[in-house]
Design a protein around this motif. Structure first.
Motif, mmCIF file in Angstrom:
data_model
loop_
_atom_site.group_PDB
_atom_site.id
_atom_site.type_symbol
_atom_site.label_atom_id
_atom_site.label_comp_id
_atom_site.label_asym_id
_atom_site.label_seq_id
_atom_site.Cartn_x
_atom_site.Cartn_y
_atom_site.Cartn_z
ATOM 1 N N ALA A 303 -28.747 5.645 8.524
ATOM 2 C CA ALA A 303 -27.799 6.641 9.017
ATOM 3 C C ALA A 303 -28.492 7.604 9.971
ATOM 4 O O ALA A 303 -29.657 7.970 9.774
ATOM 5 C CB ALA A 303 -27.177 7.415 7.855
ATOM 6 N N LEU A 339 -23.991 4.625 11.522
ATOM 7 C CA LEU A 339 -24.234 4.072 10.193
ATOM 8 C C LEU A 339 -24.412 2.565 10.283
ATOM 9 O O LEU A 339 -23.656 1.881 10.985
ATOM 10 C CB LEU A 339 -23.048 4.394 9.275
ATOM 11 C CG LEU A 339 -23.169 4.046 7.792
ATOM 12 C CD1 LEU A 339 -24.219 4.931 7.123
ATOM 13 C CD2 LEU A 339 -21.824 4.223 7.094
ATOM 14 N N VAL A 468 -20.233 6.111 1.995
ATOM 15 C CA VAL A 468 -20.876 7.201 2.748
ATOM 16 C C VAL A 468 -21.444 8.298 1.858
ATOM 17 O O VAL A 468 -22.243 9.114 2.324
ATOM 18 C CB VAL A 468 -19.891 7.821 3.771
ATOM 19 C CG1 VAL A 468 -19.345 6.761 4.709
ATOM 20 C CG2 VAL A 468 -18.759 8.565 3.079
ATOM 21 N N VAL A 471 -25.193 9.036 1.844
ATOM 22 C CA VAL A 471 -25.644 9.643 3.105
ATOM 23 C C VAL A 471 -25.321 11.131 3.111
ATOM 24 O O VAL A 471 -26.182 11.970 3.442
ATOM 25 C CB VAL A 471 -24.972 8.938 4.306
ATOM 26 C CG1 VAL A 471 -25.374 9.618 5.621
ATOM 27 C CG2 VAL A 471 -25.341 7.464 4.340
#
Length: 510
Positions: A303, A339, A468, A471
């Motif tokens: 990321a 990403l 996600v 991250v």
């Protein structure tokens, strides 16, 4: 694809009707549907907000925006459409406001002969969702569930709700919102909207893949090297600095979680059993479920984030994000995010998907690029042009120039062997001589039809947040780190290029 079921008679209730979304998207979309004669004669709109308007003031307020944002505005059609627009001033987060709201809905349903069908639209700040949904349930405005014990279920009324993004700000809040909705509405009455899925070219993905035998056999890890999905914006935060810099903002939440992971699922999905909404959404969910967990130790490689600083855009100076109105001077909100994800299943094992989105980039575009692997043997080694050949590509332009482009190699005419990349170009508008509807028009019509094909399931939402969340957690835990920057008008921070360069790849420049 959406069904051909006709739109039902209904009363559309918009919470947050004085806001930007209503005037720029919702009312122009409904007007265009009316202009195209895709709505029944028995429908009406009831806007609810705290701003004080009469019905006529509300109509005048919306008319100037309909002129600007509608695709087919004309005065005569507006005169026919406008009497269907109504307004009620009230605070929909307060339970005591709902008896009047309910009474007004009954009056309008009788006036326009819409029956008991109601389509609620949450066009409000996400922090207000819970209280509005709970108030709808508390005041018995939903009869859903009674149809299951009815003698004639086909004649039963319906109540549906459209929920705007952001659908939560993390996995925990998204799961909570799903539970709140589930206590009031059946899941087949909840429409979690993603306007990207209403775009014509995104919908065309399934036709492209599953109606063409020349593409489906090569749509797998054997032939595809990697896939890039880009959503680039030339604008900054457009006066929304306070929101974008808030807890729901940032490119990872605003674009990658909300939009691009769902587009990726359409690219990577298996053929559904039928084109029914539940079968299509099952396959999308399987893709997201198969996405490999991004462990904390690999976040730095998987990321990238960035924030635009002052630069030049379109030949004019452009300010940085921290200079935008409403943005905190020490903000660490990312205006760019990239990403890398892997789908661990039989079809896609080992094929990376690269997703990126950013503001203040050089071009406004949304595209999907499928890169194919090189041929197993370089037959033309030493031939002019063979040392820097671009891999075969399929480029699917979602916006603004909708179309599909196939890039492959060909011989340049003339004596001797010289090879050059050529492009076969399918331009959506030129080929079909069509003027596709705006995404919101498509999605609103589908909601009135009861077709959830282009809407998200609760599990899709939660799986996208699962992807996600590591991250976001890592970025939050490392708030002392300097956030990378990129000049306005560039293609993002250098770290995004490094991400691909590690594997001898590079971003396609649209």
């Amino acid at each position: 694809m959406p069904s051909r079921t006709a739109a039902s008679d209904c009363l559309i209730v918009i919470f947050g009707a004085s806001g930007d979304l209503t005037k720029r998207k919702l009312i122009p979309a409904l007007y265009d549907l009316y202009h195209a004669k895709l709505l029944t004669n028995n429908f009406a709109v009831m806007g609810i907000s705290r701003t004080s308007y009469s019905d006529d003031q509300f109509r005048d307020y919306l008319k100037k925006h309909a002129k600007q944002f509608s695709k087919h505005f004309d005065e005569q059609t507006w005169k026919e459409f406008a009497p269907r627009l109504h307004y009620h001033a009230g605070d929909s987060t307060k339970s005591e406001a709902f008896p009047e709201i309910k009474s007004r809905m009954c009056e309008l349903a009788a006036e326009h002969d819409t029956g008991d069908n109601s389509l609620f639209y949450l066009s409000v700040a996400p922090r207000l969702y819970d209280s509005i949904i709970e108030n709808i349930g508390r005041h018995d405005m939903v009869t859903e569930g009674r149809a299951w014990c009815s003698i004639n279920r086909e004649q039963q009324s319906w109540q549906r709700i459209i929920v705007e993004k952001p659908f939560g700000r993390d996995l925990k809040s998204a799961a909570h919102l799903n539970r709140v909705l589930g206590r009031v509405f059946e899941d087949d009455s909840v429409f979690r909207i993603d306007h990207y899925l209403g775009k014509e070219t995104v919908q065309n993905l399934m036709v492209f893949r599953f109606a063409n035998a020349i593409f489906e056999p090569i749509w797998n890890r054997t032939y595809i090297d990697h896939v890039q999905i880009t959503a680039a914006e030339t604008v900054g935060v457009e006066g929304r600095g306070g929101y974008y810099d808030g807890p729901d903002g940032g490119a990872m939440r605003d674009m990658i979680q909300s939009h691009l992971l769902n587009v990726m699922a359409l690219v990577a999905m298996e053929p559904p059993v039928t084109m029914r909404a539940d079968h299509i959404r099952q396959e999308n969910t399987k893709v997201l479920t198969a996405v490999r967990e991004i462990r904390p130790e690999v976040v730095s490689k998987a990321a990238v984030r960035g924030q635009y600083v002052a630069g030049s855009h379109g030949g004019k100076p452009a300010i940085g994000f921290l200079e935008e109105e409403g943005v905190d001077a020490g903000s660490r909100t990312e205006t760019y995010a990239a990403l890398q994800v892997f789908v661990d299943n039989w079809r896609w094992q080992g094929v990376p998907f690269y997703l990126r989105s950013g503001k203040r980039l050089p071009a406004k575009t949304t595209e999907i690029v499928v890169y194919f692997k090189p041929t197993p043997h370089s037959l033309f080694r030493g031939v002019s042009g063979m040392n820097d050949l671009t891999p075969n590509q399929i480029v699917i332009n979602v916006q603004p120039d909708e179309g599909i482009r196939l890039r492959f190699e060909g011989k340049v005419p003339g004596i001797g062997m010289k090879i050059k990349s050529v492009v076969m170009d399918f331009d959506y508008a030129e080929q079909f001589q069509a003027d596709p509807p705006e995404a919101y028009a498509t999605l609103l019509l589908d909601a009135m039809r009861g077709d959830q094909t282009l809407y998200k399931q609760r599990e899709e939402i939660e799986q996208a947040w699962r992807i996600v969340q590591p991250v976001l957690d890592a970025w939050e835990a490392n708030r002392d780190e300097t956030i990378p920057t990129y000049p306005a008008g560039s293609w993002g921070p250098p770290a995004a290029d490094i991400m691909l360069a590690r594997d001898s790849r590079h971003w396609r420049i649209p």
